[in-house]
Design a protein around this motif. Structure first.
Motif, PDB file in Angstrom:
ATOM      1  N   UNK A  46     -35.994  30.068  32.806  1.00 20.91           N
ATOM      2  CA  UNK A  46     -34.908  31.009  33.035  1.00 20.91           C
ATOM      3  C   UNK A  46     -35.165  31.838  34.299  1.00 20.91           C
ATOM      4  N   UNK A  47     -36.415  32.259  34.500  1.00 18.25           N
ATOM      5  CA  UNK A  47     -36.755  32.986  35.725  1.00 18.25           C
ATOM      6  C   UNK A  47     -36.468  32.121  36.954  1.00 18.25           C
ATOM      7  N   UNK A  48     -36.803  30.856  36.839  1.00 21.18           N
ATOM      8  CA  UNK A  48     -36.603  29.926  37.953  1.00 21.18           C
ATOM      9  C   UNK A  48     -35.120  29.764  38.272  1.00 21.18           C
ATOM     10  N   UNK A  49     -34.319  29.588  37.239  1.00 19.12           N
ATOM     11  CA  UNK A  49     -32.882  29.412  37.441  1.00 19.12           C
ATOM     12  C   UNK A  49     -32.226  30.700  37.940  1.00 19.12           C
ATOM     13  N   UNK A  50     -32.748  31.831  37.505  1.00 17.28           N
ATOM     14  CA  UNK A  50     -32.238  33.124  37.989  1.00 17.28           C
ATOM     15  C   UNK A  50     -32.353  33.194  39.508  1.00 17.28           C
ATOM     16  N   UNK A  51     -33.480  32.699  40.020  1.00 18.05           N
ATOM     17  CA  UNK A  51     -33.703  32.724  41.466  1.00 18.05           C
ATOM     18  C   UNK A  51     -32.885  31.645  42.169  1.00 18.05           C
ATOM     19  N   UNK A  52     -32.914  30.425  41.634  1.00 11.68           N
ATOM     20  CA  UNK A  52     -32.208  29.302  42.259  1.00 11.68           C
ATOM     21  C   UNK A  52     -30.720  29.602  42.428  1.00 11.68           C
TER      22      UNK A  52
ATOM     23  N   UNK B  25     -25.235  25.889  33.048  1.00 10.47           N
ATOM     24  CA  UNK B  25     -25.592  25.225  31.791  1.00 10.47           C
ATOM     25  C   UNK B  25     -26.189  23.848  32.054  1.00 10.47           C
ATOM     26  N   UNK B  26     -25.545  23.063  32.907  1.00  8.35           N
ATOM     27  CA  UNK B  26     -26.068  21.731  33.206  1.00  8.35           C
ATOM     28  C   UNK B  26     -27.424  21.819  33.902  1.00  8.35           C
ATOM     29  N   UNK B  27     -27.600  22.803  34.759  1.00 13.36           N
ATOM     30  CA  UNK B  27     -28.872  22.981  35.447  1.00 13.36           C
ATOM     31  C   UNK B  27     -29.971  23.330  34.448  1.00 13.36           C
ATOM     32  N   UNK B  28     -29.631  24.159  33.476  1.00 12.36           N
ATOM     33  CA  UNK B  28     -30.607  24.545  32.449  1.00 12.36           C
ATOM     34  C   UNK B  28     -31.015  23.337  31.605  1.00 12.36           C
ATOM     35  N   UNK B  29     -30.026  22.556  31.172  1.00 12.43           N
ATOM     36  CA  UNK B  29     -30.302  21.385  30.336  1.00 12.43           C
ATOM     37  C   UNK B  29     -31.154  20.366  31.089  1.00 12.43           C
ATOM     38  N   UNK B  30     -30.970  20.281  32.393  1.00 14.94           N
ATOM     39  CA  UNK B  30     -31.756  19.342  33.194  1.00 14.94           C
ATOM     40  C   UNK B  30     -33.173  19.855  33.430  1.00 14.94           C
ATOM     41  N   UNK B  31     -33.323  21.149  33.667  1.00 11.77           N
ATOM     42  CA  UNK B  31     -34.629  21.706  34.024  1.00 11.77           C
ATOM     43  C   UNK B  31     -35.515  21.979  32.809  1.00 11.77           C
TER      44      UNK B  31
END
Length: 206
Positions: free
Chosen positions: A1-7, A70-76
């Motif tokens: 989640x931290x990673x996606x927050x930044x991305x 959502x799709x990015x989260x499911x993939x990562x």
């Protein structure tokens, strides 16, 4: 989640605290999964709502909500391989003594990757995924399906899980013993007979 927050540059759409974003998401996600467990909502509804509701709760305008999140989260998410402490050691111990079967309400596309990337598949003789068999935990049918697959009975089996609703109460209501994995040591309900806070405790119990 931290990673996606930044991305996804969530700071730029007004979410100045990653911790607040994660806490709000976690609250929504737990609520929606509880509804999914009992068949109140579908997989599609869960996936559509958990981040969208989080952004709305944090006052992000509709037009600024990143629709690909959502799709990015499911993939990562399934690529992350950290496990709870003592996971491999405990599974190795248990699998040498007992046939182990994994029962998951998780989505197939994620579970296959998680199991493969973390290397835990070798400990299990079978994997039961709810969306494939058509029943979610805590439905008694998924526990019976797993027992049939294992050639076991509820009297000589035990369920170990971290969800009170899906794992522990699901098994207990089915008539099978259960151990509550409570790694954050939240208050244990009085009607839950057994709990552990560290996986290695299982090597002393079983």
């Amino acid at each position: 989640m931290q990673e996606l927050y930044i991305i996804h540059k969530l700071h730029g759409i007004g979410l100045t605290s990653a911790d607040t974003f994660i806490e709000t998401y976690t609250r929504n996600n737990h609520r929606l999964w509880a509804e999914y467990h009992i068949g109140k909502i579908t997989k599609e509804a869960l996936r559509e709502a958990r981040f969208k509701q989080t952004f709305l709760d944090l006052d992000v305008p509709h037009e600024l909500i990143p629709v690909v999140f959502e799709d990015a989260y499911v993939k990562l998410c399934p690529t992350k391989t950290n496990l709870f402490p003592n996971a491999h050691e405990t599974l190795a111990y248990l699998s040498a003594k007992y046939p182990l079967y994994l029962i998951s309400n998780g989505f197939k596309e994620s579970q296959d990757i998680k199991i493969g990337n973390t290397g835990i598949g070798k400990y299990f003789q079978g994997v039961v995924i709810s969306e494939i068999v058509g029943f979610n935990k805590p439905d008694k049918a998924i526990f019976q399906h797993a027992l049939d697959l294992a050639g076991a009975t509820k009297q000589n089996s035990i369920m170990i899980g971290d969800s009170l609703e899906a794992d522990v109460y699901g098994a207990l209501n089915f008539g099978m013993d259960a151990i509550y994995f409570n790694p954050f040591n939240v208050e244990k309900p009085a009607d839950v007979p057994l709990q552990i806070t560290d996986l290695k405790e299982l090597t002393l119990m079983l």
